[in-house]
Enzyme design. Structure first.
Site, mmCIF file in Angstrom:
data_model
loop_
_atom_site.group_PDB
_atom_site.id
_atom_site.type_symbol
_atom_site.label_atom_id
_atom_site.label_comp_id
_atom_site.label_asym_id
_atom_site.label_seq_id
_atom_site.Cartn_x
_atom_site.Cartn_y
_atom_site.Cartn_z
ATOM 1 N N GLU A 64 50.849 52.849 37.506
ATOM 2 C CA GLU A 64 49.424 53.014 37.182
ATOM 3 C C GLU A 64 49.132 54.333 36.473
ATOM 4 O OE1 GLU A 64 47.763 50.536 37.259
ATOM 5 O OE2 GLU A 64 48.395 49.249 38.894
ATOM 6 N N TYR B 202 42.536 45.549 43.251
ATOM 7 C CA TYR B 202 41.367 44.794 42.777
ATOM 8 C C TYR B 202 41.586 44.223 41.384
ATOM 9 C CZ TYR B 202 40.859 49.023 40.066
ATOM 10 O OH TYR B 202 41.129 50.056 39.212
ATOM 11 N N GLY B 203 42.752 44.521 40.774
ATOM 12 C CA GLY B 203 42.942 44.145 39.382
ATOM 13 C C GLY B 203 44.181 43.299 39.177
ATOM 14 N N THR B 204 45.045 43.765 38.273
ATOM 15 C CA THR B 204 46.205 42.959 37.873
ATOM 16 C C THR B 204 47.279 42.872 38.953
ATOM 17 O OG1 THR B 204 47.289 44.860 36.859
ATOM 18 C CG2 THR B 204 45.833 43.557 35.451
ATOM 19 N N LEU B 205 47.104 43.606 40.061
ATOM 20 C CA LEU B 205 48.085 43.515 41.154
ATOM 21 C C LEU B 205 47.703 42.447 42.182
ATOM 22 C CD1 LEU B 205 48.665 47.364 41.705
ATOM 23 C CD2 LEU B 205 50.304 45.752 40.723
HETATM 24 N N1 PCA Z 1 46.053 47.538 38.825
HETATM 25 C C1 PCA Z 1 45.504 48.167 39.978
HETATM 26 C C2 PCA Z 1 44.406 49.006 39.442
HETATM 27 C C3 PCA Z 1 43.948 48.261 38.236
HETATM 28 C C4 PCA Z 1 45.071 47.356 37.916
HETATM 29 O O1 PCA Z 1 45.099 46.506 37.069
HETATM 30 C C5 PCA Z 1 44.970 47.113 40.915
HETATM 31 O O2 PCA Z 1 45.202 45.917 40.722
HETATM 32 O O3 PCA Z 1 44.287 47.492 41.889
#
Ligand code: PCA
Length: 195
Positions: A120, A45-48
């Site tokens: 992470e 949900y984030g930077t991935l």
């Molecule tokens: N990386 C993981 C968790 C938060 C982040 O930045 C993601 O993208 O789900």
């Protein structure tokens, strides 16, 4: 060693289930037990996510194999905040507060899952938990391993969220879709190389 924990001043009590993972990963690294070869569904949900700075790890094969399968939304609500001096997206493990969170579903092998755990900082910063995700779009081409949502259109996926947070993070804005490039109200992530 860089520690987000010390940067954020959070008190950490690692959950037990992640120690088993550490033992498993140590066994794998030293070759005492072969990797199971199974694939794992992961919701990011984030930077991935696509278009975000760490997305390449999910698909470039450099850290293990990963395949994009589709879009989804968590069945539960969570507070998704952008916090800390590096503007990191954190999904706080407080179901029922916040929004249902949009993200992407990947199928990853054990090697990539192990990399993601380390990347992470699991279990110190994020913890990897299983949650139910409502599948919104599904891209299961012939060439991909056959994975299907359950009959109700949901799928259990791993997700990196956290139960370690500072109290004032609860006063930050809660987002439902992390996109600091498209949504200019979201604070921009500071790249790891730039810290
Ligand atoms: N990386 C993981 C968790 C938060 C982040 O930045 C993601 O993208 O789900």
């Amino acid at each position: 060693m860089f520690s987000l924990r010390s940067a954020l001043g959070i008190i950490i009590r690692p959950p037990n289930h992640c120690w088993q993972k550490k033992i498993d990963s140590t066994i794998r690294r030293f070759g005492k037990a072969p990797s199971s070869g199974k694939m794992n569904t992961v919701f990011v949900y984030g930077t991935l996510k696509k278009g975000q700075p760490n997305h390449h790890y999910m698909i470039d094969g450099s850290k293990g194999s990963g395949m994009y399968y589709g879009k989804g939304r968590t069945q539960q609500k969570y507070p998704l905040v952008i916090a800390g001096k590096n503007n990191i997206p954190f999904l706080l493990n407080l179901p029922t507060i916040g929004h249902k969170i949009l993200g992407e579903i990947y199928l990853v092998d054990d090697q990539l899952l192990e990399f993601l755990d380390e990347f992470e900082n699991c279990p110190d910063v994020y913890q990897r938990n299983s949650v139910r995700v409502q599948v919104l779009e599904w891209d299961n081409k012939d060439s991909k391993p056959d994975v299907k949502p359950d009959e109700d259109g949901t799928l259990m996926c791993f997700l990196y969220n956290t139960k370690f947070y500072e109290e004032d993070w609860l006063n930050l804005p809660y987002y439902d879709d992390y996109d600091p490039f498209g949504n200019h109200e979201q604070p921009k992530y500071i790249l790891r190389e730039a810290r």
